[in-house]
Write a protein that holds these residues in place. Structure first.
Motif, mmCIF file in Angstrom:
data_model
loop_
_atom_site.group_PDB
_atom_site.id
_atom_site.type_symbol
_atom_site.label_atom_id
_atom_site.label_comp_id
_atom_site.label_asym_id
_atom_site.label_seq_id
_atom_site.Cartn_x
_atom_site.Cartn_y
_atom_site.Cartn_z
ATOM 1 N N UNK A 143 25.338 51.732 45.280
ATOM 2 C CA UNK A 143 26.456 51.150 44.532
ATOM 3 C C UNK A 143 26.632 49.666 44.828
ATOM 4 N N UNK A 144 26.272 49.226 46.043
ATOM 5 C CA UNK A 144 26.435 47.817 46.409
ATOM 6 C C UNK A 144 25.524 46.882 45.661
ATOM 7 N N UNK A 145 24.466 47.398 45.034
ATOM 8 C CA UNK A 145 23.548 46.560 44.260
ATOM 9 C C UNK A 145 24.198 45.988 43.012
ATOM 10 N N UNK A 178 32.427 40.123 41.965
ATOM 11 C CA UNK A 178 32.942 41.162 41.081
ATOM 12 C C UNK A 178 31.840 42.167 40.759
ATOM 13 N N UNK A 179 32.275 43.313 40.261
ATOM 14 C CA UNK A 179 31.300 44.288 39.784
ATOM 15 C C UNK A 179 31.838 44.919 38.504
ATOM 16 N N UNK A 180 30.939 45.192 37.609
ATOM 17 C CA UNK A 180 31.337 45.682 36.293
ATOM 18 C C UNK A 180 30.729 47.050 35.976
ATOM 19 N N UNK A 181 29.767 47.462 36.775
ATOM 20 C CA UNK A 181 29.062 48.711 36.535
ATOM 21 C C UNK A 181 28.884 49.432 37.866
ATOM 22 N N UNK A 182 28.923 50.753 37.843
ATOM 23 C CA UNK A 182 28.560 51.548 39.014
ATOM 24 C C UNK A 182 27.828 52.795 38.526
ATOM 25 N N UNK A 183 26.693 53.142 39.140
ATOM 26 C CA UNK A 183 26.028 54.392 38.761
ATOM 27 C C UNK A 183 26.735 55.576 39.425
ATOM 28 N N UNK A 184 26.914 56.643 38.693
ATOM 29 C CA UNK A 184 27.541 57.842 39.243
ATOM 30 C C UNK A 184 26.505 58.765 39.873
ATOM 31 N N UNK A 194 15.517 53.304 43.673
ATOM 32 C CA UNK A 194 16.287 54.365 43.033
ATOM 33 C C UNK A 194 16.365 54.127 41.532
ATOM 34 N N UNK A 195 16.510 55.200 40.803
ATOM 35 C CA UNK A 195 16.667 55.159 39.356
ATOM 36 C C UNK A 195 18.151 55.336 39.054
ATOM 37 N N UNK A 196 18.861 54.299 38.659
ATOM 38 C CA UNK A 196 20.306 54.422 38.424
ATOM 39 C C UNK A 196 20.604 55.281 37.205
ATOM 40 N N UNK A 197 21.545 56.176 37.338
ATOM 41 C CA UNK A 197 21.920 57.091 36.260
ATOM 42 C C UNK A 197 23.424 57.065 36.043
ATOM 43 N N UNK A 198 23.843 57.273 34.803
ATOM 44 C CA UNK A 198 25.267 57.240 34.423
ATOM 45 C C UNK A 198 25.913 55.945 34.909
ATOM 46 N N UNK A 199 25.365 54.816 34.464
ATOM 47 C CA UNK A 199 25.888 53.508 34.855
ATOM 48 C C UNK A 199 27.148 53.218 34.037
ATOM 49 N N UNK A 200 28.255 53.231 34.721
ATOM 50 C CA UNK A 200 29.565 53.313 34.061
ATOM 51 C C UNK A 200 30.386 52.045 34.255
ATOM 52 N N UNK A 202 37.543 56.709 39.740
ATOM 53 C CA UNK A 202 37.657 57.175 41.133
ATOM 54 C C UNK A 202 37.386 58.678 41.222
ATOM 55 N N UNK A 203 37.931 59.424 40.272
ATOM 56 C CA UNK A 203 37.705 60.862 40.267
ATOM 57 C C UNK A 203 36.226 61.172 40.037
ATOM 58 N N UNK A 204 35.592 60.454 39.095
ATOM 59 C CA UNK A 204 34.180 60.697 38.796
ATOM 60 C C UNK A 204 33.286 60.422 39.999
ATOM 61 N N UNK A 205 33.731 59.565 40.906
ATOM 62 C CA UNK A 205 32.975 59.240 42.109
ATOM 63 C C UNK A 205 33.344 60.135 43.292
ATOM 64 N N UNK A 206 34.310 60.998 43.122
ATOM 65 C CA UNK A 206 34.828 61.803 44.228
ATOM 66 C C UNK A 206 34.006 63.069 44.447
ATOM 67 N N UNK A 207 34.237 63.707 45.596
ATOM 68 C CA UNK A 207 33.556 64.956 45.925
ATOM 69 C C UNK A 207 33.838 66.042 44.895
ATOM 70 N N UNK A 208 35.061 66.128 44.437
ATOM 71 C CA UNK A 208 35.440 67.223 43.547
ATOM 72 C C UNK A 208 34.598 67.257 42.287
#
Length: 730
Positions: free
Chosen positions: A442-444, A451-457, A593-599, A616-622
């Protein structure tokens, strides 16, 4: 690798201006009156009796105005069955003597179906393997004067001469006239309900799922090969007249159907519950997917049934065991109270996104999240990203523009540079600081301005698999080139230039361009490595019909090195089984790594706070705990949990080419030691792979003469630079 491919398509200034002005939704007050209406379908959980706890519920169907359940359990190493009937929360054991007498000499049974003809005769079908066998066989019994009579068709009892496996039953249904309709992987058959003899047979020419339902006179099959999916309504026999009915949804996940005696159809899945009345021309949507357990990924539907009052029952199997029974009915007093409706756009359908949307709505009933995807899991072939851009641009200009964007395969830099994406640092940063996320991945996505605008799930990685080669010799391009140049054996097999480029360039694509300039030194070094690899494997101009490059399927025969993109611990089971079979080794190629679901989140969304909360929920354990085969989780706790899960339910059998012929091949769950090795690999990944269609095109055009030895490294670098000069300057 369609999930990381980007193409050179720019968003026009006019579109961008419109998008910036149009992102977001109408104010709540504009549609509040409409949302506060009374009357809607609702989901209700029914309590199952304690007597059913020891049983594994396998199937559900309607009979005599009641819900019937077929159950199984293990007793003294054998599988036995029971039937239960009830309405509401009261169920009674109604197992007939013939069914109670069926005892299968095994503990694992699949594809179990109990069906009943118009005269009340019952039939039980099941697929199982004897303890000494690895191939499943299909069997069929009928109730006959209180006894179980084996009427298994003869064609099911003889192994296929080519594959050495038995015919595999996928679905079966009884008709009012006492005959049976059976679907296998190779044929659809009309069977005699008296003795199981084949009355009619037709070779399967389309791709079907395992659903076979009947209204007594007609059979309904789900065809997945036709565009958009279709339901085939067949009148009685395989050769009967066929009516094709468009499916009400394109979703590839969890599509379930049932038919009533009057000929009405119910389809239920992640997109919702739909009804098509007999003789009607259109489907009506009864309930949205996120309002139901059909959209949850921690359970799956094992059957549907419709009662005389029109209510719908659904039986769900839960991950880790257990079952639940839900009832769906219209409640005239129920009130719709949606205050915010967020739109999520994704290029590819995803069960993780669906799970996150459902869970968020259940935690926040006033918020609904609608998902729109360009391609379902049933879509095959290369994605048309030009069409995706056009669709997305149109959406961004409209009133229902997406609030949340999942941009796999798209040029994310163009979205960031044009200000279309909001900074999501406040959602992702604190989770990284608390050690909840894999910051190496995620730090990439942190930009130079912080700033960051995208994070892979989710993510995957390219696994190098080898025989007679150590892991460290295939972990990087330099190490692999040096190893292959020092051996006379052909590890990869002949490659076309395009195949060679596709195997390796995604892992140096991001290194050869710096600030819109080609890094000639880095490119030259990579080309030297590619030349060594090409000299080792040999270059062919093209492939003949039916020919293909070696893959991991060939490691037990011709190949000694192959690559496989792995996307989850369960997804690793096959390549690891191959490695174990050849007593080989594996490595994460280039530690990439192959980034997937870049949100990301639309910068002009009116609901940015809600969208951030959803992220936050999409990144959570649940949400991330479930292994869908489609990606490793970026949540560290979920990653560790999945690594140590029991994967025995995902074991399978197939066949591979080895030892001079086809051999049966078992895909077993791998050892704890291997799971720890995979976990360590995932934690160490820190470099994103990337593709660029223009760079790929220029490489393929420029490399021919170089790889055959008639063009120098320097001249090749110059040719590539010339081919990319205008593109990089844009």
């Amino acid at each position: 690798m369609r999930h990381v491919r980007s193409i050179a398509v720019s968003l026009s200034l006019a579109v961008l201006a419109g998008a910036l002005g149009g992102c977001g939704k109408k104010e709540t007050k504009d549609n509040g009156a409409e949302q506060q209406r009374k009357g809607r379908w609702v989901e209700t959980r029914e309590e199952l009796p304690e007597e059913l706890v020891p049983w594994n519920l396998r199937q559900m169907f309607s009979a005599g105005g009641e819900v019937h359940l077929l159950a199984s359990r293990q007793e003294n190493g054998k599988t036995v069955f029971s039937e239960w009937a009830g309405q509401g929360e009261v169920f009674t054991d109604v197992t007939q003597g013939w069914l109670a007498s069926v005892e299968l000499p095994c503990e694992e049974v699949v594809g179990v179906t109990l069906t009943q003809s118009g005269d009340g005769t019952q039939y039980l079908a099941a697929n199982y393997a004897l303890p000494e066998e690895t191939s499943y066989r299909s069997c069929l019994w009928k109730s006959d004067a209180g006894q179980a009579k084996d009427i298994t068709p003869e064609k099911w009892t003889v192994p296929n001469e080519e594959w050495g496996m038995y015919e595999s039953l996928r679905g079966i249904a009884a008709l009012e006239d006492g005959s049976l309709f059976a679907l296998t992987y190779t044929s659809m058959d009309l069977l005699s309900g008296e003795d199981g003899n084949v009355l009619e047979s037709e070779e399967v020419s389309a791709q079907y799922n395992d659903t076979v339902v009947s209204d007594g006179e007609n059979i309904y099959l789900c065809a997945t090969e036709n565009p958009g999916m279709q339901i085939e309504k067949r009148q009685g026999s395989p050769g009967g007249s066929v009516t094709k009915i468009d499916f009400p949804t394109d979703s590839a996940y969890g599509a379930n159907i049932c038919a009533t005696e009057e000929g009405s159809l119910i389809v239920a899945g992640t997109d919702g519950i739909f009804r098509r009345r007999a003789e009607a021309d259109a489907w009506e949507k009864l309930l949205d997917g996120p309002e139901t357990d059909f959209a949850m990924s921690d359970c799956w539907c094992a059957g549907l049934a419709v009662q005389e009052d029109g209510s719908i029952y659904a039986l769900f199997q839960e991950s880790g065991g257990g079952a639940r029974l839900n009832r769906y009915a219209y409640d005239p007093e129920a009130v719709v109270e949606i205050e915010e409706e967020l739109h999520l756009y994704t290029v590819y359908e995803s069960p993780l996104l669906q799970q996150a949307a459902v869970m968020y709505h259940r935690e926040h009933p006033e918020v609904a999240i609608t998902i729109q995807y360009a391609y379902s899991a049933y879509d095959s072939g290369e994605a048309d990203y030009n069409a995706v851009y056009q669709e997305l641009n149109t959406l961004l200009m409209g009133e229902d523009a997406p609030d949340i964007l999942v941009l796999d395969g798209l040029d994310m830099d163009s979205f960031m540079k044009k200000g279309l994406l909001a900074d999501i640092g406040e959602a992702v940063g604190p989770m990284e600081e608390r050690g909840e996320l894999l910051s190496g991945i995620t730090g990439n996505y942190i930009q130079e301005d912080g700033k960051r605008y995208i994070v892979p799930l989710q993510f995957g990685f390219n696994m190098a698999l080898g025989r007679d080669i150590e892991a460290e010799n295939m972990a990087s391009m330099e190490a692999l080139a040096d190893f292959l140049s020092g051996t006379e054996e052909n590890y990869l097999g002949p490659q076309t230039i395009g195949e060679l480029v596709d195997k390796f360039y995604p892992y140096f694509c991001g290194d050869i361009v710096k600030e819109k300039q080609l890094d000639r030194e880095v490119l030259g070094g990579r080309l030297e490595c590619l030349k060594k690899i090409a000299d080792s494997c040999g270059i062919v101009e093209s492939r003949g019909k039916g020919e293909r490059a070696y893959s991991m399927w060939d490691l037990a025969s011709g190949a000694k090195l192959a690559f496989s993109e792995v996307t989850g611990f369960k997804n690793c089971m096959f390549p690891i089984a191959i490695v174990d079979y050849i007593q080989g080794s594996f490595a994460a190629y280039e530690n990439s790594f192959l980034p997937l679901l870049q949100t990301g989140i639309c910068a002009k969304s009116r609901y940015q706070d809600t969208a951030m909360d959803f992220l936050r929920l999409a990144l959570s354990e649940s949400v991330q705990d479930k292994d869908h085969y489609l990606g490793f989780p970026v949540n560290l706790a979920s990653l560790e949990k999945q690594a140590h899960e029991d994967r025995s339910e995902s074991e399978a059998f197939t066949s591979i080419e080895a030892e001079g012929g086809e051999v049966e091949f078992a895909i077993r769950q791998y050892s704890d030691e291997t799971a720890e090795a995979l976990l360590a690999i995932c934690k160490a990944l820190d470099k994103p792979a990337a593709e660029d269609a223009k760079i790929r095109e220029v490489l393929i055009e420029a490399l021919g003469a170089y790889l055959e030895g008639s063009q120098t490294n320097e001249a090749t670098v110059q040719r590539i630079e010339d081919g990319l000069k205008m593109y990089l300057a844009e």
